[in-house]
Design a protein around this motif. Structure first.
Motif, short mmCIF file in Angstrom:
data_model
loop_
_atom_site.label_atom_id
_atom_site.label_comp_id
_atom_site.label_asym_id
_atom_site.label_seq_id
_atom_site.Cartn_x
_atom_site.Cartn_y
_atom_site.Cartn_z
N ASP A 66 41.59 3.72 82.61
CA ASP A 66 41.26 3.41 80.89
C ASP A 66 41.14 4.62 80.13
O ASP A 66 41.16 4.26 79.35
N ARG A 67 41.33 5.48 80.84
CA ARG A 67 42.24 7.05 79.56
C ARG A 67 43.15 6.30 78.44
O ARG A 67 43.15 6.06 76.99
N ALA A 68 44.04 5.29 80.19
CA ALA A 68 45.28 4.39 78.53
C ALA A 68 45.00 3.35 77.50
O ALA A 68 44.73 3.47 76.72
N GLU A 69 44.36 2.97 78.83
CA GLU A 69 43.49 2.14 77.77
C GLU A 69 42.81 2.26 76.40
O GLU A 69 43.14 2.06 75.61
N ALA A 70 41.81 3.39 76.57
CA ALA A 70 41.08 3.98 75.45
C ALA A 70 41.98 4.17 74.84
O ALA A 70 41.48 4.29 73.37
N LEU A 71 43.13 4.56 74.58
CA LEU A 71 44.14 5.63 73.88
C LEU A 71 44.77 3.92 73.07
O LEU A 71 45.29 4.58 72.03
N ARG A 72 44.52 3.05 74.25
CA ARG A 72 45.86 1.81 73.52
C ARG A 72 44.99 1.37 72.03
O ARG A 72 45.00 0.63 70.69
N LEU A 73 43.87 0.97 72.48
CA LEU A 73 42.46 0.70 71.12
C LEU A 73 41.89 1.67 70.45
O LEU A 73 40.90 1.66 69.82
N SER A 74 42.90 2.55 70.00
CA SER A 74 42.53 3.73 68.94
C SER A 74 41.27 4.49 69.63
O SER A 74 40.85 5.02 68.36
N CYS A 75 40.86 4.64 70.31
CA CYS A 75 39.69 5.49 70.56
C CYS A 75 39.86 7.01 70.60
O CYS A 75 40.97 7.60 71.08
N SER A 76 38.68 7.76 70.63
CA SER A 76 39.13 8.95 70.51
C SER A 76 38.15 10.09 71.97
O SER A 76 38.06 10.93 72.28
N HIS A 77 37.23 8.96 72.29
CA HIS A 77 36.54 9.40 73.45
C HIS A 77 36.43 8.37 74.65
O HIS A 77 36.87 6.67 74.17
#
Length: 385
Positions: free
Chosen positions: A361-372
Protein backbone atom coordinates in the motif's frame (compact mmCIF):
# COMPACT_ATOMS: atom_id res chain seq x y z
CA UNK A 1 -7.88 5.21 -40.33
CA UNK A 2 -4.86 7.39 -40.96
CA UNK A 3 -4.02 9.83 -38.19
CA UNK A 4 -2.92 13.29 -39.23
CA UNK A 5 -0.27 15.01 -37.12
CA UNK A 6 0.12 15.05 -33.39
CA UNK A 7 -3.28 14.90 -31.68
CA UNK A 8 -1.85 16.62 -28.60
CA UNK A 9 -0.79 19.67 -30.60
CA UNK A 10 -2.90 22.77 -29.94
CA UNK A 11 -3.23 25.95 -32.03
CA UNK A 12 -0.91 28.82 -31.13
CA UNK A 13 -2.14 30.78 -28.13
CA UNK A 14 -4.23 27.91 -26.71
CA UNK A 15 -3.18 25.59 -23.92
CA UNK A 16 -4.40 22.90 -21.56
CA UNK A 17 -4.52 24.05 -17.94
CA UNK A 18 -3.51 21.04 -15.87
CA UNK A 19 -3.52 20.23 -12.18
CA UNK A 20 -3.04 21.91 -9.79
CA UNK A 21 -3.21 25.12 -11.89
CA UNK A 22 -6.80 24.55 -13.06
CA UNK A 23 -8.09 24.10 -9.52
CA UNK A 24 -6.04 27.08 -8.36
CA UNK A 25 -7.52 29.34 -11.04
CA UNK A 26 -11.06 28.21 -10.21
CA UNK A 27 -10.49 28.93 -6.51
CA UNK A 28 -9.06 32.39 -7.17
CA UNK A 29 -11.95 33.23 -9.50
CA UNK A 30 -14.41 32.16 -6.81
CA UNK A 31 -12.72 34.32 -4.18
CA UNK A 32 -12.64 37.35 -6.49
CA UNK A 33 -16.34 36.94 -7.31
CA UNK A 34 -17.12 36.57 -3.59
CA UNK A 35 -15.38 39.91 -2.95
CA UNK A 36 -17.38 41.65 -5.67
CA UNK A 37 -20.60 40.06 -4.41
CA UNK A 38 -19.94 41.35 -0.90
CA UNK A 39 -19.99 44.89 -2.35
CA UNK A 40 -23.35 44.37 -4.03
CA UNK A 41 -22.24 43.20 -7.49
CA UNK A 42 -24.64 40.48 -8.68
CA UNK A 43 -23.13 37.73 -10.80
CA UNK A 44 -24.49 37.05 -14.28
CA UNK A 45 -23.38 34.58 -16.96
CA UNK A 46 -23.59 35.62 -20.64
CA UNK A 47 -23.31 32.97 -23.39
CA UNK A 48 -20.04 32.16 -25.09
CA UNK A 49 -21.58 32.81 -28.53
CA UNK A 50 -23.80 35.67 -29.65
CA UNK A 51 -25.03 37.19 -32.86
CA UNK A 52 -22.26 39.23 -34.40
CA UNK A 53 -24.10 42.55 -34.35
CA UNK A 54 -24.65 42.27 -30.59
CA UNK A 55 -20.98 41.60 -29.87
CA UNK A 56 -19.91 44.55 -32.02
CA UNK A 57 -22.25 47.15 -30.55
CA UNK A 58 -21.08 49.93 -28.23
CA UNK A 59 -17.90 48.98 -26.41
CA UNK A 60 -17.50 45.91 -28.64
CA UNK A 61 -17.05 47.94 -31.81
CA UNK A 62 -13.27 48.10 -31.36
CA UNK A 63 -13.05 44.28 -31.16
CA UNK A 64 -14.16 43.52 -34.71
CA UNK A 65 -10.75 42.13 -35.72
CA UNK A 66 -10.57 39.89 -32.63
CA UNK A 67 -13.80 37.93 -33.04
CA UNK A 68 -14.01 34.38 -34.43
CA UNK A 69 -17.11 34.19 -36.66
CA UNK A 70 -19.33 31.32 -37.73
CA UNK A 71 -22.75 30.82 -39.30
CA UNK A 72 -25.59 29.77 -37.02
CA UNK A 73 -27.10 26.70 -38.75
CA UNK A 74 -30.44 27.41 -37.08
CA UNK A 75 -31.04 31.09 -37.88
CA UNK A 76 -28.50 31.39 -40.75
CA UNK A 77 -27.21 34.56 -39.11
CA UNK A 78 -23.56 35.34 -38.39
CA UNK A 79 -22.45 34.61 -34.84
CA UNK A 80 -19.26 35.41 -32.98
CA UNK A 81 -17.28 33.97 -30.08
CA UNK A 82 -16.91 36.66 -27.46
CA UNK A 83 -13.50 38.34 -27.32
CA UNK A 84 -14.48 40.42 -24.27
CA UNK A 85 -17.34 40.09 -21.79
CA UNK A 86 -17.97 43.80 -21.16
CA UNK A 87 -20.09 44.34 -24.33
CA UNK A 88 -22.28 41.43 -23.27
CA UNK A 89 -22.87 43.00 -19.85
CA UNK A 90 -23.86 46.24 -21.58
CA UNK A 91 -26.36 44.36 -23.77
CA UNK A 92 -27.93 42.60 -20.79
CA UNK A 93 -28.15 45.84 -18.78
CA UNK A 94 -29.87 47.68 -21.64
CA UNK A 95 -32.29 44.87 -22.50
CA UNK A 96 -33.02 42.14 -19.97
CA UNK A 97 -32.28 44.46 -17.02
CA UNK A 98 -33.46 47.76 -18.50
CA UNK A 99 -36.08 48.15 -15.75
CA UNK A 100 -33.79 47.17 -12.88
CA UNK A 101 -33.06 50.06 -10.49
CA UNK A 102 -29.89 52.05 -11.12
CA UNK A 103 -27.09 52.05 -10.24
CA UNK A 104 -26.86 48.50 -11.51
CA UNK A 105 -23.93 46.48 -10.17
CA UNK A 106 -23.02 43.32 -12.08
CA UNK A 107 -20.02 40.97 -11.98
CA UNK A 108 -18.91 38.04 -14.10
CA UNK A 109 -16.25 35.43 -14.73
CA UNK A 110 -15.61 33.41 -17.87
CA UNK A 111 -13.35 32.60 -20.80
CA UNK A 112 -12.87 34.75 -23.89
CA UNK A 113 -11.29 33.83 -27.22
CA UNK A 114 -9.41 36.26 -29.45
CA UNK A 115 -8.10 35.92 -33.00
CA UNK A 116 -4.60 37.12 -32.08
CA UNK A 117 -2.60 37.47 -28.91
CA UNK A 118 -0.29 40.34 -28.04
CA UNK A 119 3.38 40.55 -27.19
CA UNK A 120 2.61 40.73 -23.47
CA UNK A 121 -0.28 38.26 -23.66
CA UNK A 122 0.31 35.67 -26.41
CA UNK A 123 -2.58 33.59 -25.05
CA UNK A 124 -5.68 33.79 -27.23
CA UNK A 125 -7.99 32.13 -24.72
CA UNK A 126 -7.97 33.34 -21.13
CA UNK A 127 -10.34 33.96 -18.24
CA UNK A 128 -11.77 37.36 -17.46
CA UNK A 129 -13.26 38.35 -14.11
CA UNK A 130 -14.76 41.77 -13.61
CA UNK A 131 -17.50 44.11 -12.53
CA UNK A 132 -19.60 46.86 -14.08
CA UNK A 133 -21.37 49.78 -12.40
CA UNK A 134 -24.06 50.99 -14.79
CA UNK A 135 -26.35 54.01 -14.88
CA UNK A 136 -24.40 56.65 -12.93
CA UNK A 137 -21.99 59.46 -13.81
CA UNK A 138 -20.71 60.35 -10.34
CA UNK A 139 -16.97 60.39 -9.69
CA UNK A 140 -17.66 58.15 -6.68
CA UNK A 141 -18.63 55.37 -9.13
CA UNK A 142 -15.20 55.50 -10.82
CA UNK A 143 -13.53 55.41 -7.42
CA UNK A 144 -15.74 52.52 -6.30
CA UNK A 145 -14.82 50.20 -9.17
CA UNK A 146 -11.10 50.94 -8.73
CA UNK A 147 -11.31 50.21 -5.01
CA UNK A 148 -13.46 47.09 -5.54
CA UNK A 149 -10.83 45.63 -7.87
CA UNK A 150 -7.95 46.62 -5.57
CA UNK A 151 -9.66 45.10 -2.52
CA UNK A 152 -10.38 41.84 -4.33
CA UNK A 153 -6.84 41.53 -5.70
CA UNK A 154 -5.32 42.16 -2.28
CA UNK A 155 -7.70 39.66 -0.68
CA UNK A 156 -6.52 36.86 -2.98
CA UNK A 157 -2.88 37.65 -2.16
CA UNK A 158 -1.57 40.09 -4.79
CA UNK A 159 1.29 42.16 -3.31
CA UNK A 160 2.80 45.53 -4.28
CA UNK A 161 -0.28 46.54 -6.24
CA UNK A 162 -0.42 49.82 -8.16
CA UNK A 163 -2.97 51.55 -10.38
CA UNK A 164 -2.12 53.77 -13.33
CA UNK A 165 -4.98 56.21 -13.91
CA UNK A 166 -5.42 57.79 -17.33
CA UNK A 167 -7.68 60.32 -19.04
CA UNK A 168 -8.03 59.31 -22.74
CA UNK A 169 -10.52 62.12 -23.37
CA UNK A 170 -8.09 64.89 -22.38
CA UNK A 171 -6.05 65.24 -25.60
CA UNK A 172 -9.14 65.35 -27.88
CA UNK A 173 -10.67 67.98 -25.59
CA UNK A 174 -7.52 70.13 -25.69
CA UNK A 175 -7.27 69.75 -29.48
CA UNK A 176 -10.88 70.87 -29.84
CA UNK A 177 -10.27 73.87 -27.57
CA UNK A 178 -7.27 74.87 -29.71
CA UNK A 179 -9.16 74.44 -32.98
CA UNK A 180 -7.16 71.44 -34.24
CA UNK A 181 -9.15 69.36 -36.74
CA UNK A 182 -10.07 65.76 -35.88
CA UNK A 183 -7.67 64.07 -38.31
CA UNK A 184 -4.68 66.08 -37.09
CA UNK A 185 -5.80 65.56 -33.48
CA UNK A 186 -5.84 61.78 -34.01
CA UNK A 187 -2.29 61.80 -35.40
CA UNK A 188 -1.18 63.98 -32.52
CA UNK A 189 -2.81 61.64 -30.02
CA UNK A 190 -0.93 58.67 -31.45
CA UNK A 191 2.39 60.55 -31.34
CA UNK A 192 1.78 61.56 -27.73
CA UNK A 193 0.93 57.98 -26.83
CA UNK A 194 4.22 56.82 -28.39
CA UNK A 195 6.04 59.53 -26.44
CA UNK A 196 7.55 60.72 -29.75
CA UNK A 197 8.55 64.30 -28.86
CA UNK A 198 9.88 65.16 -32.31
CA UNK A 199 6.70 64.11 -34.08
CA UNK A 200 4.55 65.81 -31.45
CA UNK A 201 6.36 69.08 -32.05
CA UNK A 202 5.88 68.82 -35.81
CA UNK A 203 2.21 67.84 -35.65
CA UNK A 204 1.30 70.42 -33.00
CA UNK A 205 2.81 73.32 -34.96
CA UNK A 206 2.39 76.59 -33.07
CA UNK A 207 1.06 74.59 -30.08
CA UNK A 208 4.17 72.41 -29.98
CA UNK A 209 5.55 73.82 -26.74
CA UNK A 210 2.25 73.20 -24.95
CA UNK A 211 1.92 69.58 -26.09
CA UNK A 212 5.55 68.87 -25.22
CA UNK A 213 4.72 69.98 -21.69
CA UNK A 214 1.69 67.70 -21.72
CA UNK A 215 3.92 64.83 -22.86
CA UNK A 216 5.76 65.03 -19.54
CA UNK A 217 2.57 64.74 -17.47
CA UNK A 218 3.30 61.21 -16.27
CA UNK A 219 4.52 59.93 -12.92
CA UNK A 220 3.25 59.59 -9.38
CA UNK A 221 -0.18 61.06 -8.76
CA UNK A 222 0.99 63.99 -6.65
CA UNK A 223 3.83 64.85 -9.04
CA UNK A 224 1.50 64.97 -12.03
CA UNK A 225 -1.21 66.91 -10.22
CA UNK A 226 1.34 69.52 -9.14
CA UNK A 227 2.87 69.64 -12.63
CA UNK A 228 -0.55 69.98 -14.29
CA UNK A 229 -1.22 73.27 -12.51
CA UNK A 230 1.04 74.93 -15.08
CA UNK A 231 -0.90 73.47 -18.04
CA UNK A 232 -3.93 75.71 -17.46
CA UNK A 233 -6.63 73.46 -18.90
CA UNK A 234 -9.74 75.22 -20.22
CA UNK A 235 -13.32 74.32 -21.14
CA UNK A 236 -14.10 70.62 -21.49
CA UNK A 237 -10.46 69.69 -20.83
CA UNK A 238 -10.59 71.44 -17.45
CA UNK A 239 -13.87 69.75 -16.59
CA UNK A 240 -12.47 66.32 -17.48
CA UNK A 241 -9.26 66.95 -15.55
CA UNK A 242 -11.18 68.15 -12.48
CA UNK A 243 -13.12 64.89 -12.47
CA UNK A 244 -9.87 62.95 -12.65
CA UNK A 245 -8.51 64.91 -9.68
CA UNK A 246 -11.64 64.12 -7.70
CA UNK A 247 -11.41 60.39 -8.47
CA UNK A 248 -7.75 60.32 -7.42
CA UNK A 249 -8.66 62.11 -4.19
CA UNK A 250 -11.44 59.64 -3.39
CA UNK A 251 -9.23 56.61 -4.06
CA UNK A 252 -6.31 58.06 -2.09
CA UNK A 253 -8.47 58.75 0.97
CA UNK A 254 -9.94 55.23 0.92
CA UNK A 255 -6.63 53.45 0.17
CA UNK A 256 -3.78 55.72 1.33
CA UNK A 257 -1.14 52.98 0.90
CA UNK A 258 -2.06 52.23 -2.71
CA UNK A 259 0.51 53.36 -5.28
CA UNK A 260 -1.19 55.62 -7.81
CA UNK A 261 0.45 56.89 -10.99
CA UNK A 262 -1.00 59.13 -13.70
CA UNK A 263 -0.37 59.44 -17.44
CA UNK A 264 -2.45 62.18 -19.05
CA UNK A 265 -1.74 61.19 -22.68
CA UNK A 266 -2.05 57.38 -22.52
CA UNK A 267 -4.92 56.04 -24.62
CA UNK A 268 -3.91 52.63 -26.04
CA UNK A 269 -6.60 50.11 -25.15
CA UNK A 270 -8.98 52.90 -24.12
CA UNK A 271 -10.37 53.67 -27.57
CA UNK A 272 -14.02 53.44 -26.49
CA UNK A 273 -13.62 54.99 -23.04
CA UNK A 274 -15.29 58.30 -22.28
CA UNK A 275 -13.58 59.38 -19.07
CA UNK A 276 -11.31 58.27 -16.25
CA UNK A 277 -9.63 54.95 -17.10
CA UNK A 278 -7.08 52.80 -15.30
CA UNK A 279 -4.69 49.82 -15.43
CA UNK A 280 -3.65 47.57 -12.54
CA UNK A 281 -0.07 46.33 -12.12
CA UNK A 282 1.90 44.35 -9.53
CA UNK A 283 5.58 44.94 -8.95
CA UNK A 284 7.76 42.36 -10.71
CA UNK A 285 4.83 40.81 -12.61
CA UNK A 286 4.82 40.83 -16.41
CA UNK A 287 1.75 42.39 -17.98
CA UNK A 288 -1.42 44.04 -16.76
CA UNK A 289 -3.51 42.45 -14.01
CA UNK A 290 -6.53 44.24 -15.40
CA UNK A 291 -7.92 47.48 -16.73
CA UNK A 292 -11.12 49.46 -16.92
CA UNK A 293 -12.74 52.85 -16.94
CA UNK A 294 -15.76 54.91 -17.90
CA UNK A 295 -17.65 54.20 -21.13
CA UNK A 296 -21.09 54.48 -22.71
CA UNK A 297 -23.12 51.29 -22.43
CA UNK A 298 -24.89 50.83 -25.78
CA UNK A 299 -27.32 48.01 -26.58
CA UNK A 300 -28.24 46.60 -30.00
CA UNK A 301 -31.24 48.95 -29.90
CA UNK A 302 -28.93 51.95 -29.39
CA UNK A 303 -30.04 52.45 -25.81
CA UNK A 304 -27.20 54.39 -24.17
CA UNK A 305 -26.40 54.97 -20.52
CA UNK A 306 -23.22 55.82 -18.61
CA UNK A 307 -21.17 53.02 -17.12
CA UNK A 308 -17.82 52.31 -15.53
CA UNK A 309 -16.17 49.00 -14.78
CA UNK A 310 -13.08 46.81 -14.79
CA UNK A 311 -11.80 43.52 -16.16
CA UNK A 312 -9.13 41.37 -14.50
CA UNK A 313 -7.03 38.97 -16.59
CA UNK A 314 -6.62 35.71 -14.71
CA UNK A 315 -3.45 34.57 -16.48
CA UNK A 316 -1.63 37.66 -15.18
CA UNK A 317 -3.34 37.60 -11.78
CA UNK A 318 -2.14 34.03 -11.21
CA UNK A 319 1.44 35.05 -12.06
CA UNK A 320 1.18 37.60 -9.24
CA UNK A 321 0.23 34.96 -6.67
CA UNK A 322 2.35 32.38 -4.82
CA UNK A 323 2.35 28.85 -6.18
CA UNK A 324 -0.71 26.92 -4.96
CA UNK A 325 -0.18 24.75 -1.93
CA UNK A 326 -0.20 21.05 -2.66
CA UNK A 327 -3.25 19.50 -1.00
CA UNK A 328 -2.74 16.77 1.61
CA UNK A 329 -3.48 13.58 -0.30
CA UNK A 330 -4.07 10.44 1.73
CA UNK A 331 -4.23 6.93 0.27
CA UNK A 332 -7.11 4.75 1.41
CA UNK A 333 -6.29 1.06 0.86
CA UNK A 334 -8.84 -1.09 -0.93
CA UNK A 335 -12.00 -1.80 1.12
CA UNK A 336 -11.48 1.17 3.49
CA UNK A 337 -14.92 2.03 4.90
CA UNK A 338 -16.72 4.88 3.15
CA UNK A 339 -17.47 6.60 6.45
CA UNK A 340 -13.75 6.67 7.29
CA UNK A 341 -13.09 8.46 4.02
CA UNK A 342 -15.96 10.88 4.70
CA UNK A 343 -14.45 11.77 8.07
CA UNK A 344 -11.05 12.50 6.50
CA UNK A 345 -12.59 14.63 3.73
CA UNK A 346 -14.49 16.62 6.37
CA UNK A 347 -11.09 17.40 7.95
CA UNK A 348 -9.78 18.78 4.64
CA UNK A 349 -7.96 15.74 3.29
CA UNK A 350 -8.00 14.76 -0.37
CA UNK A 351 -8.59 11.01 -0.38
CA UNK A 352 -7.34 8.63 -3.05
CA UNK A 353 -9.10 5.28 -2.79
CA UNK A 354 -7.46 2.03 -3.79
CA UNK A 355 -9.60 0.15 -6.29
CA UNK A 356 -7.95 -3.26 -5.84
CA UNK A 357 -5.78 -5.16 -3.41
CA UNK A 358 -2.06 -4.50 -3.86
CA UNK A 359 1.00 -6.09 -2.31
CA UNK A 360 2.42 -2.80 -0.95
CA UNK A 361 0.00 0.00 0.00
CA UNK A 362 2.86 2.39 0.75
CA UNK A 363 4.39 1.94 -2.71
CA UNK A 364 0.96 2.36 -4.30
CA UNK A 365 0.36 5.57 -2.33
CA UNK A 366 3.68 7.01 -3.50
CA UNK A 367 2.92 6.01 -7.08
CA UNK A 368 -0.34 7.96 -6.90
CA UNK A 369 1.42 11.06 -5.49
CA UNK A 370 -0.07 10.74 -2.03
CA UNK A 371 1.63 12.37 0.94
CA UNK A 372 0.00 10.15 3.58
CA UNK A 373 -1.38 6.66 4.06
CA UNK A 374 -3.96 5.31 6.48
CA UNK A 375 -3.09 1.93 8.01
CA UNK A 376 -5.05 0.20 10.75
CA UNK A 377 -6.90 3.42 11.53
CA UNK A 378 -3.69 5.48 11.87
CA UNK A 379 -2.40 8.18 9.51
CA UNK A 380 1.23 7.85 8.44
CA UNK A 381 3.25 10.44 6.56
CA UNK A 382 4.99 8.71 3.70
CA UNK A 383 8.74 8.51 4.05
CA UNK A 384 8.56 8.35 7.84
CA UNK A 385 8.54 5.20 9.88
Amino acid sequence: MKKNGNQALLPAGLQDLLMPAAAHEAEVVRRLIDCFSSEGYDRIKPPLLEFENALLSGAGETLSDQIFRLMDPSSHRMMGVRADITPQIARIAASRLQNAPRPLRLCYGGDVLQVTGSQLRPERQFTQVGGELIGVTEDAADAEVILAAVTALENVGVKDLSVDINLPTLVPAIAQELGIDKEAALELRVALDRKDAAEVEVLAGENGAYFLKLLNAAGTAQEVLDYAKGLEFKGIAKSEFDRLVNVVDLVTKAAPKLTITLDLVEHRGFEYHTGTSFIFFAKGVRGELGRGGRYDSVSVDNVTEPATGFTLFMDTVLRALPKPKIARRIFLPFATRREDGNALRAQGWVTISGLELVENDRAEALRLSCSHLIENGHIHELGNN
